[in-house]
Design a protein around this motif. Structure first.
Motif, PDB file in Angstrom:
ATOM      1  N   CYS A 221     -68.691 -44.648   0.226  1.00 25.69           N
ATOM      2  CA  CYS A 221     -68.514 -46.245   0.571  1.00 25.69           C
ATOM      3  C   CYS A 221     -67.773 -46.275   1.995  1.00 25.69           C
ATOM      4  O   CYS A 221     -68.483 -47.215   2.799  1.00 25.69           O
TER       5      CYS A 221
ATOM      6  N   ASP B 278     -68.049 -56.239   3.370  1.00 22.40           N
ATOM      7  CA  ASP B 278     -68.641 -55.091   2.833  1.00 22.40           C
ATOM      8  C   ASP B 278     -68.829 -55.010   1.250  1.00 22.40           C
ATOM      9  O   ASP B 278     -68.662 -53.899   0.752  1.00 22.40           O
TER      10      ASP B 278
ATOM     11  N   VAL C  79     -69.533 -51.247  -0.370  1.00 22.04           N
ATOM     12  CA  VAL C  79     -68.378 -51.072  -1.473  1.00 22.04           C
ATOM     13  C   VAL C  79     -68.993 -51.046  -2.866  1.00 22.04           C
ATOM     14  O   VAL C  79     -68.909 -50.209  -3.700  1.00 22.04           O
TER      15      VAL C  79
ATOM     16  N   ALA D 288     -63.444 -49.050  -4.062  1.00 25.07           N
ATOM     17  CA  ALA D 288     -64.669 -48.308  -4.284  1.00 25.07           C
ATOM     18  C   ALA D 288     -64.398 -47.195  -5.384  1.00 25.07           C
ATOM     19  O   ALA D 288     -65.464 -47.130  -6.305  1.00 25.07           O
TER      20      ALA D 288
ATOM     21  N   TRP E 134     -61.223 -41.993   1.128  1.00 23.12           N
ATOM     22  CA  TRP E 134     -61.394 -42.746   2.077  1.00 23.12           C
ATOM     23  C   TRP E 134     -60.535 -42.644   3.176  1.00 23.12           C
ATOM     24  O   TRP E 134     -61.135 -42.682   4.520  1.00 23.12           O
TER      25      TRP E 134
ATOM     26  N   VAL F 235     -73.135 -49.705  -3.172  1.00 22.73           N
ATOM     27  CA  VAL F 235     -73.243 -48.192  -2.853  1.00 22.73           C
ATOM     28  C   VAL F 235     -72.336 -47.780  -3.895  1.00 22.73           C
ATOM     29  O   VAL F 235     -72.589 -46.607  -4.578  1.00 22.73           O
ATOM     30  N   GLY F 236     -70.938 -48.286  -4.255  1.00 19.54           N
ATOM     31  CA  GLY F 236     -70.185 -47.684  -5.013  1.00 19.54           C
ATOM     32  C   GLY F 236     -70.728 -47.576  -6.665  1.00 19.54           C
ATOM     33  O   GLY F 236     -70.691 -46.823  -7.540  1.00 19.54           O
TER      34      GLY F 236
END
Length: 448
Positions: free
Chosen positions: A310, A327, A331, A282, A260, A334-335
């Motif tokens: 993420c 988010d 996070v 994440a 990240w 999507v994670g």
């Protein structure tokens, strides 16, 4: 996560003091994650709504605990009915369980299994709250949480982990909650925010974290508690699988944080503390379903992929116009999707089961099963959560007024402020004083 199995009488396990003590410690670690999440979220919002954000997580410890004891454990882990839901009258009120009665096939008492699973149920609705910062009535949130765990979390937990649950029987691998916890919460967050709409000033006013130290504290507590969340999900310590999961939890989280930060530096030119904290979370999310099936090298790959994906995903809200305040979609949804699907690539076939992924000669079969699990939970949670939010919005109302949102939800909903800048105190006695001005933070969430 390990689930109930049937054993021959001659092979029936006996109570293990070591495993029982280990699981009680893991349960306490998972409980700590909910206050950790409250700090993580509470630091990311503006000062005028920080108490509300803390309370939206903390209240879950009260609501979900009572519902779990009354009927939630029975719905999630009782005798299967139609592969969709469970029920066992002995679990209602936890009243028909012997104090040394073992969870079927394991060396820990049913009570220990129940309290460990309770902590998962507690944190899942709390995860949703981060998407709704600044604008939801606390009373509406309490009612939504109670309804949501009843009609979404308890059934989905049975699908994924309950003996007879249809995803469990299909062979979907979810070691500790990629589908049941993170995709479930992320999809629910998306469903609710599509109903209740954006914050006042979204994409116009600065909405920076008011306390990055709180964010880092929360991330650290989450990381610490996650060892219980993940390693404890094997329900014992006899064969080394939990130890592999413990190592993979650390490894993937480290890889995701670095990935990240690398993306952030290349895209925006800075390494931010918020990016480090978000990247760590994440990685924790992505390794949750996958860490019991992969090697440490696989965990590095899973963490790095999740960290980049993420980091990219958090900016989608600006592109598509949905206001996911902190988010949760970027996070956790999507994670969770990434970690669950990557099982189909990185499963070695030599840790929690013999199911192997594509990179280890298993073909696409496991990836297909993982996709079914991912998208069925996503669709169910998204639709049902949106319907619940719509019904509550049309009856009691989900949102505070625009004036309350602008002036600060803490004073309106809780009669308190997080910080006393005047010396008059932050409790109910100071309701007549002016609300403190928002504190600007030095960093903001990564924008795409």
């Amino acid at each position: 996560m390990a689930s109930a199995i049937t054993t021959l009488a001659a092979d029936a396990p006996t109570l293990s003091a070591a495993n029982t003590g280990f699981m009680l410690i893991c349960s306490a670690l998972v409980m700590l994650m909910t206050p950790g999440l409250a700090f993580f979220y509470g630091g990311m919002v503006r000062v005028k709504s920080s108490l509300n954000m803390l309370m939206m997580s903390f209240i879950s410890l009260g609501i979900v605990t009572i519902l779990w004891v009354l009927f939630g454990f029975s719905l999630a882990f009782g005798t299967d009915s139609g592969s969709l839901i469970g029920w066992n009258s002995d679990y209602v009120g936890l009243s028909g369980i012997g104090i040394t009665e073992l969870w079927d096939g394991y060396t820990i008492p049913v009570y220990v299994f129940a309290v460990f699973q309770l902590m998962f149920a507690v944190i899942t609705p709390a995860l949703i709250s981060g998407a709704l910062a600044d604008r939801v009535k606390f009373s509406a949130w309490v009612l939504f949480s109670a309804l949501w765990v009843t009609v979404v979390y308890f059934p989905v937990a049975h699908w994924v982990w309950g003996a007879g649950g249809w995803l469990f029987e299909l062979g979907v691998i979810d070691f500790a909650g990629g589908t049941a916890v993170h995709i479930n919460a992320g999809a629910a967050a998306l469903g609710v925010i599509l109903v209740i709409g954006k914050r006042v000033g979204f994409k116009r006013d600065p909405m920076r974290p008011h306390s990055l130290p709180l964010v880092m504290l929360g991330a650290g507590l989450l990381w610490f508690g996650w060892f219980g969340f993940n390693a404890g999900s094997w329900l014992g310590n006899d064969d080394g699988v939990g130890a592999v999961m413990f190592v993979n939890t650390q490894v993937a989280t480290a890889a995701a944080m670095l990935a990240w930060l690398g993306y952030e530096k290349l895209r925006h030119g800075s390494f931010t503390t918020l990016g480090a904290a978000s990247g760590a979370v994440a990685g924790l999310v992505a390794i949750t379903p996958s860490g019991g099936s992969c090697s440490p090298l696989g965990a590095i790959a899973i963490g790095a992929i999740a960290g980049v994906l993420c980091a990219m995903a958090v900016g989608l809200k600006y592109k598509f116009g949905y206001d996911d305040s902190l988010d949760v979609v970027g996070v956790h949804l999507v994670g969770g999707i990434a970690g669950s699907l990557l099982v189909g690539l990185f499963a070695t076939g030599g840790v929690q089961s013999d199911a192997a992924g594509l990179f280890y000669g298993g073909g696409l079969a496991q990836l297909g099963k993982q996709a079914v699990g991912v998208f069925s939970v996503l669709a169910y949670s998204l639709v049902v959560s949106a319907v619940l939010a719509f019904l509550l919005d049309k009856t009691i109302g989900m949102r505070v007024s625009e004036d309350v949102e602008v002036s600060g939800i803490d004073q309106s909903e809780h009669a308190e402020t997080a910080y006393d800048f005047s010396g008059a105190g932050g409790g109910i006695s100071s309701r007549g004083t002016a609300a403190p001005a928002p504190v600007a933070a030095a960093s903001k969430k990564v924008d795409a």
